[in-house]
Design a protein around this motif. Structure first.
Motif, PDB file in Angstrom:
ATOM      1  N   UNK A 183       0.416  -1.353  -0.213  1.00 49.55           N
ATOM      2  CA  UNK A 183      -0.076  -0.033  -0.275  1.00 49.55           C
ATOM      3  C   UNK A 183       0.513   1.033  -0.009  1.00 49.55           C
ATOM      4  N   UNK A 184       1.880   1.459   0.615  1.00 47.13           N
ATOM      5  CA  UNK A 184       2.853   2.386  -0.287  1.00 47.13           C
ATOM      6  C   UNK A 184       4.435   2.005  -1.385  1.00 47.13           C
ATOM      7  N   UNK A 185       4.912   3.280  -1.511  1.00 46.78           N
ATOM      8  CA  UNK A 185       5.612   3.275  -2.669  1.00 46.78           C
ATOM      9  C   UNK A 185       7.218   3.059  -1.853  1.00 46.78           C
TER      10      UNK A 185
END
Length: 365
Positions: A183-185
């Motif tokens: 859910x994150x970069x």
């Protein structure tokens, strides 16, 4: 031939090379599957109730991907992959759920089953061995059930997909470097932690695998490996001088004990040879022995002056960071020659000569 100025830059080079190689492999696989999906063979029916065997001996598993899913307890952390597979199978019409919660396989086409397999890929958390095992087993069972179906186009596409997984997805040492936090970069492994996790905390087998992958993803991969080699020498240098300060002449003080400790740690299981090559690793060992010898000589002599160990460490660092073929700075070579000519121990004199043989450009001896 390392160019990265620090450990974070080294990590970024490694992540970039692997990520671009992974992207290229996925593109190649996607093109192959797109071509296969459009063929008539894609509509061939596959019998998902056909039992297959994967693995050998005590590790052999017999059954279908449906029976494997049904064999797992639902709703527990270790069943994350099979729970996802169960939901996908029902949603995609691959199977129906019975009153008792078990699954019954349906009549499906090659393309449906291939789509199901595609959705399964990447389900496992690469840091969780049990999840990786479940995903691998499910995909292998599906591959065995679809073997020989779909014609040559699917055969080629599956081969590309297998090669992609084998190189980038099935081994944590590579997979965790090209995976972001869910859910994150943000990458799962920060750039400044890449060297520690891949070299200092990995087994020789894993390091060999990483080396092979990097060297097959183009020039960036080959350079990334050189950066890891340079980082290895930087690690030796930094660990040897940590907390030691400078002398009155601004020479970096070296701890022989710390130097010996870090070299010995890297030498366990052949990691020093793996990272630097046998010849360079032998040079590091020789210079490490010379530093130990220096400390046995009375302080204040030409051999055991405050800068002698620093001269030797400089030789080691230059060997790793600048590349042997470029030559070692003249002051370092001069210092080693003076040391060689001064020591009385034939053994140590021989080690210095061997080191100089490796370090000094031809014609300058």
């Amino acid at each position: 031939e390392a160019q990265a100025p620090d450990i974070a830059a080294t990590g970024n080079r490694v992540i970039k090379a692997l990520s671009e190689g992974y992207k290229a492999a996925k593109t190649k696989t996607r093109v192959a599957y797109t071509k296969a999906r459009k063929s008539e063979e894609a509509q061939e029916i596959v019998d998902v109730t056909k039992s297959v065997v994967i693995g050998e001996g005590d590790n052999a598993i017999e059954g279908t991907f449906i029976s494997y899913i049904d064999s797992k307890v639902e709703g527990v952390p270790s069943a994350a992959v099979t729970d996802k597979a169960r939901k996908l199978a029902i949603k995609m019409g691959i199977a129906t759920e019975n009153e008792d919660g078990s699954l019954t396989g349906q009549k499906v086409t090659v393309v449906q089953l291939e789509d199901f397999r595609k959705e399964l890929s990447g389900t496992a958390d690469v840091t969780n061995p049990s999840q990786i095992r479940d995903e691998t087993i499910l995909k292998k069972i599906i591959d065995a059930q679809t073997e020989g179906t779909g014609g040559e186009l699917y055969k080629d596409a599956r081969l590309m997909r297998t090669q992609q997984a084998r190189k980038f997805e099935n081994r944590a040492i590579v997979a965790r470097l090209i995976t972001n936090v869910k859910g994150m970069d943000d990458p799962k492994v920060a750039a400044d932690a890449v060297f520690r996790k891949t070299i200092l905390n990995s087994s020789p087998e894993e390091i060999r695998f990483l080396n092979r992958v990097l060297k097959t993803v183009g020039e960036d991969g080959a350079q990334a490996w050189k950066e890891l080699q340079g980082a290895t020498m930087r690690h030796i240098r930094d660990e040897s001088t940590k907390g030691m300060g400078m002398d009155s002449n601004d020479n970096t003080l070296v701890s022989p004990a710390k130097l010996h400790g870090v070299v010995s740690q890297l030498d366990k299981n052949g990691r020093l040879d793996l990272m630097l090559g046998k010849k360079n690793a032998a040079t590091v060992r020789n210079l490490n022995d010379v530093v130990k010898y220096v400390t046995t000589v009375p302080p204040g002599t030409l051999v055991n002056s405050s800068g002698t160990a620093g001269v030797i460490l400089a030789a080691m660092s230059e060997m790793g960071l600048a590349g042997v073929t470029t030559g070692i700075p003249l002051p370092v070579l001069t210092g080693l020659k003076v040391l060689r000519d001064t020591v009385k121990s034939k053994k140590i004199k021989g080690k210095i000569s061997e080191a100089l043989e490796d370090l000094e450009p031809k014609g300058n001896k």
